[in-house]
Write a protein that holds these residues in place. Structure first.
Motif, PDB file in Angstrom:
ATOM      1  N   VAL A   6       0.855  -1.183   0.000  1.00  0.00           N
ATOM      2  CA  VAL A   6       0.000   0.000   0.000  1.00  0.00           C
ATOM      3  C   VAL A   6       0.889   1.230   0.000  1.00  0.00           C
ATOM      4  CG1 VAL A   6      -1.764   1.309   1.236  1.00  0.00           C
ATOM      5  CG2 VAL A   6      -1.853  -1.189   1.232  1.00  0.00           C
ATOM      6  N   LEU A   7       0.699   2.102  -0.995  1.00  0.00           N
ATOM      7  CA  LEU A   7       1.411   3.375  -1.000  1.00  0.00           C
ATOM      8  C   LEU A   7       0.778   4.263   0.064  1.00  0.00           C
ATOM      9  CD1 LEU A   7       1.869   3.909  -4.834  1.00  0.00           C
ATOM     10  CD2 LEU A   7       3.665   3.484  -3.151  1.00  0.00           C
ATOM     11  N   LEU A   8       1.510   4.468   1.145  1.00  0.00           N
ATOM     12  CA  LEU A   8       0.965   5.112   2.340  1.00  0.00           C
ATOM     13  C   LEU A   8       1.706   6.408   2.613  1.00  0.00           C
ATOM     14  CD1 LEU A   8      -0.917   4.969   4.797  1.00  0.00           C
ATOM     15  CD2 LEU A   8       0.797   3.539   5.922  1.00  0.00           C
ATOM     16  N   SER A   9       0.967   7.499   2.676  1.00  0.00           N
ATOM     17  CA  SER A   9       1.586   8.812   2.842  1.00  0.00           C
ATOM     18  C   SER A   9       1.255   9.466   4.176  1.00  0.00           C
ATOM     19  CB  SER A   9       1.122   9.750   1.719  1.00  0.00           C
ATOM     20  OG  SER A   9      -0.252  10.064   1.889  1.00  0.00           O
ATOM     21  N   ALA A  10       0.393   8.859   4.990  1.00  0.00           N
ATOM     22  CA  ALA A  10      -0.177   9.427   6.214  1.00  0.00           C
ATOM     23  C   ALA A  10      -1.377  10.301   5.936  1.00  0.00           C
ATOM     24  CB  ALA A  10       0.845  10.209   7.049  1.00  0.00           C
ATOM     25  N   GLY A  11      -1.725  10.510   4.651  1.00  0.00           N
ATOM     26  CA  GLY A  11      -2.932  11.244   4.323  1.00  0.00           C
ATOM     27  C   GLY A  11      -4.178  10.435   4.639  1.00  0.00           C
ATOM     28  N   LEU A  12      -5.312  11.118   4.673  1.00  0.00           N
ATOM     29  CA  LEU A  12      -6.583  10.470   4.988  1.00  0.00           C
ATOM     30  C   LEU A  12      -6.851   9.259   4.103  1.00  0.00           C
ATOM     31  CD1 LEU A  12      -9.250  13.285   5.587  1.00  0.00           C
ATOM     32  CD2 LEU A  12      -8.963  11.193   6.932  1.00  0.00           C
ATOM     33  N   ASP A  13      -6.740   9.459   2.801  1.00  0.00           N
ATOM     34  CA  ASP A  13      -7.154   8.421   1.864  1.00  0.00           C
ATOM     35  C   ASP A  13      -6.292   7.178   1.977  1.00  0.00           C
ATOM     36  OD1 ASP A  13      -8.888  10.447   1.028  1.00  0.00           O
ATOM     37  OD2 ASP A  13      -7.513  11.103  -0.541  1.00  0.00           O
ATOM     38  N   ARG A  23      -7.655  -5.411   7.003  1.00  0.00           N
ATOM     39  CA  ARG A  23      -8.766  -6.269   7.397  1.00  0.00           C
ATOM     40  C   ARG A  23      -8.855  -7.507   6.508  1.00  0.00           C
ATOM     41  NH1 ARG A  23     -12.953  -4.174  10.650  1.00  0.00           N
ATOM     42  NH2 ARG A  23     -12.015  -2.694  12.111  1.00  0.00           N
ATOM     43  N   ALA A  24      -8.332  -7.392   5.293  1.00  0.00           N
ATOM     44  CA  ALA A  24      -8.449  -8.481   4.322  1.00  0.00           C
ATOM     45  C   ALA A  24      -7.216  -9.378   4.273  1.00  0.00           C
ATOM     46  CB  ALA A  24      -8.713  -7.904   2.932  1.00  0.00           C
ATOM     47  N   GLY A  25      -6.068  -8.866   4.722  1.00  0.00           N
ATOM     48  CA  GLY A  25      -4.848  -9.657   4.644  1.00  0.00           C
ATOM     49  C   GLY A  25      -3.640  -8.838   5.043  1.00  0.00           C
ATOM     50  N   LEU A  26      -2.479  -9.380   4.782  1.00  0.00           N
ATOM     51  CA  LEU A  26      -1.239  -8.723   5.164  1.00  0.00           C
ATOM     52  C   LEU A  26      -0.971  -7.498   4.300  1.00  0.00           C
ATOM     53  CD1 LEU A  26       1.051 -11.863   5.617  1.00  0.00           C
ATOM     54  CD2 LEU A  26      -0.114 -10.564   7.404  1.00  0.00           C
ATOM     55  N   VAL A  27      -0.438  -6.455   4.926  1.00  0.00           N
ATOM     56  CA  VAL A  27      -0.154  -5.198   4.243  1.00  0.00           C
ATOM     57  C   VAL A  27       1.321  -4.838   4.410  1.00  0.00           C
ATOM     58  CG1 VAL A  27      -0.528  -2.699   4.332  1.00  0.00           C
ATOM     59  CG2 VAL A  27      -2.476  -4.242   4.386  1.00  0.00           C
ATOM     60  N   GLN A  28       1.957  -4.506   3.298  1.00  0.00           N
ATOM     61  CA  GLN A  28       3.297  -3.928   3.332  1.00  0.00           C
ATOM     62  C   GLN A  28       3.180  -2.457   2.961  1.00  0.00           C
ATOM     63  OE1 GLN A  28       6.760  -4.948   4.054  1.00  0.00           O
ATOM     64  NE2 GLN A  28       6.543  -2.716   4.074  1.00  0.00           N
ATOM     65  N   PRO A  29       3.206  -1.547   3.951  1.00  0.00           N
ATOM     66  CA  PRO A  29       3.141  -0.126   3.612  1.00  0.00           C
ATOM     67  C   PRO A  29       4.459   0.347   3.010  1.00  0.00           C
ATOM     68  CG  PRO A  29       3.345  -0.403   5.986  1.00  0.00           C
ATOM     69  CD  PRO A  29       3.261  -1.778   5.392  1.00  0.00           C
ATOM     70  N   ILE A  30       4.346   1.232   2.021  1.00  0.00           N
ATOM     71  CA  ILE A  30       5.519   1.796   1.359  1.00  0.00           C
ATOM     72  C   ILE A  30       5.382   3.317   1.323  1.00  0.00           C
ATOM     73  CG2 ILE A  30       6.793   1.975  -0.824  1.00  0.00           C
ATOM     74  CD1 ILE A  30       6.031  -0.868  -1.456  1.00  0.00           C
ATOM     75  N   TYR A  31       6.438   3.996   1.729  1.00  0.00           N
ATOM     76  CA  TYR A  31       6.507   5.453   1.616  1.00  0.00           C
ATOM     77  C   TYR A  31       7.688   5.792   0.711  1.00  0.00           C
ATOM     78  CZ  TYR A  31       6.614  10.413   2.788  1.00  0.00           C
ATOM     79  OH  TYR A  31       6.578  11.786   2.718  1.00  0.00           O
ATOM     80  N   VAL A  32       7.421   6.579  -0.322  1.00  0.00           N
ATOM     81  CA  VAL A  32       8.475   6.977  -1.256  1.00  0.00           C
ATOM     82  C   VAL A  32       8.753   8.471  -1.072  1.00  0.00           C
ATOM     83  CG1 VAL A  32       9.238   7.057  -3.649  1.00  0.00           C
ATOM     84  CG2 VAL A  32       7.686   5.227  -2.903  1.00  0.00           C
ATOM     85  N   SER A  33       9.930   8.795  -0.563  1.00  0.00           N
ATOM     86  CA  SER A  33      10.342  10.190  -0.433  1.00  0.00           C
ATOM     87  C   SER A  33      10.847  10.686  -1.780  1.00  0.00           C
ATOM     88  CB  SER A  33      11.467  10.326   0.603  1.00  0.00           C
ATOM     89  OG  SER A  33      11.024   9.948   1.882  1.00  0.00           O
ATOM     90  N   THR A  34      10.363  11.867  -2.185  1.00  0.00           N
ATOM     91  CA  THR A  34      10.781  12.419  -3.476  1.00  0.00           C
ATOM     92  C   THR A  34      11.397  13.807  -3.354  1.00  0.00           C
ATOM     93  OG1 THR A  34       8.569  13.307  -3.903  1.00  0.00           O
ATOM     94  CG2 THR A  34       9.038  11.075  -4.705  1.00  0.00           C
ATOM     95  N   GLY A  35      11.535  14.307  -2.124  1.00  0.00           N
ATOM     96  CA  GLY A  35      12.158  15.607  -1.929  1.00  0.00           C
ATOM     97  C   GLY A  35      11.180  16.754  -1.781  1.00  0.00           C
ATOM     98  N   LEU A  36       9.897  16.465  -1.569  1.00  0.00           N
ATOM     99  CA  LEU A  36       8.903  17.519  -1.449  1.00  0.00           C
ATOM    100  C   LEU A  36       8.907  18.118  -0.045  1.00  0.00           C
ATOM    101  CD1 LEU A  36       5.998  15.893  -3.489  1.00  0.00           C
ATOM    102  CD2 LEU A  36       7.915  17.295  -4.291  1.00  0.00           C
ATOM    103  N   ALA A  37       8.433  19.343   0.059  1.00  0.00           N
ATOM    104  CA  ALA A  37       8.632  20.145   1.271  1.00  0.00           C
ATOM    105  C   ALA A  37       7.960  19.563   2.508  1.00  0.00           C
ATOM    106  CB  ALA A  37       8.129  21.573   1.022  1.00  0.00           C
ATOM    107  N   TRP A  38       6.870  18.857   2.340  1.00  0.00           N
ATOM    108  CA  TRP A  38       6.089  18.401   3.483  1.00  0.00           C
ATOM    109  C   TRP A  38       6.467  17.021   3.976  1.00  0.00           C
ATOM    110  CZ3 TRP A  38       3.881  19.670  -1.308  1.00  0.00           C
ATOM    111  CH2 TRP A  38       3.586  18.592  -2.153  1.00  0.00           C
ATOM    112  N   GLU A  39       7.482  16.392   3.415  1.00  0.00           N
ATOM    113  CA  GLU A  39       7.746  14.993   3.716  1.00  0.00           C
ATOM    114  C   GLU A  39       8.219  14.746   5.152  1.00  0.00           C
ATOM    115  OE1 GLU A  39       8.696  13.442  -0.809  1.00  0.00           O
ATOM    116  OE2 GLU A  39      10.346  13.624   0.621  1.00  0.00           O
TER     117      GLU A  39
END
Length: 222
Positions: A6-13, A23-39
């Motif tokens: 799951v591409l997870l950014s901490a945003g609501l969605d 709830r359905a199964g195992l999740v591997q969260p991934i966060y990709v830093s790209t150099g944006l100001a809010w990271e």
């Protein structure tokens, strides 16, 4: 079953999406830093979010990857400087060129190395961007599967949902919505209250008939 990434950014969605997937199964969260100001603020929020009860089961430690866009966007770009467009700016005017191309490319390489065959991300109904359409996701999945010699499926389960629907689902799933961060100019870990992402968030809580638990550095104009 193997986990879904799951591409997870901490945003609501993406936070609600990760909780739903867990709830359905195992999740591997991934966060990709790209150099944006809010990271930096986003990563701090992500640590708090993943420590909350909604993510206590079926969620692996987050994989933190990087793929800079600092050599693609001009140094004056608002997303690098942390000066986002105004409160009522249309979505089309906050488009980050190639955003999902970057995120999916890096995440897919990780998934191929870890034998994960499904990537999930959270665009919503009405998303106007060219890299958030079903046709793009199907085509991208085909190209990545071919190039990596590893089958990759890309799913966007919320494409028919409004943000207010996501908030209602998050409340049902017990997601600590106050820990999510959907802001392009966070102030001391708080939402700025002045950017278009804060506007979307504020309006969505109103439409969902759920009290907005967000801490805003400045009161939104409406």
């Amino acid at each position: 079953m193997p986990p879904s990434a799951v591409l997870l950014s901490a945003g609501l969605d993406s936070a609600v999406l990760a909780a739903a997937e867990a709830r359905a199964g195992l999740v591997q969260p991934i966060y990709v830093s790209t150099g944006l100001a809010w990271e930096r603020a986003e990563l701090a929020a992500l640590d708090r979010l993943l420590a909350s009860p909604a993510f206590a089961a079926n969620v692996a430690p987050i994989a933190r990857l990087s793929f800079t866009v600092e050599d693609l966007y001009p140094a004056t770009h608002w997303a690098l400087r942390g000066t986002p467009p105004a409160f009522d700016t249309a979505d089309e005017d906050v488009y980050l060129a190639g955003r999902n191309v970057v995120l999916l490319s890096k995440a897919s390489i990780y998934c191929a190395q870890h034998r994960i065959g499904r990537i999930v991300l959270g665009p919503l109904a009405g998303n106007p961007f060219p890299d958030a359409t079903p046709h793009f996701f199907r085509t991208m999945a085909e190209a990545l599967s071919l190039g990596l010699d590893h089958p990759i499926a890309i799913d966007a389960p919320f494409l028919s949902m409004q943000k207010s629907d996501v908030i209602k689902l998050g409340a049902e799933l017990g997601v600590s919505l106050e820990l999510t961060l959907s802001c392009m100019n966070p102030q001391g870990g708080r939402h700025c209250g002045q950017c278009s992402k804060c506007r979307e968030r504020r309006d969505a809580f109103h439409d969902a008939l759920i009290a907005d638990p967000t801490s805003y550095a400045a009161a939104p104009v409406r």
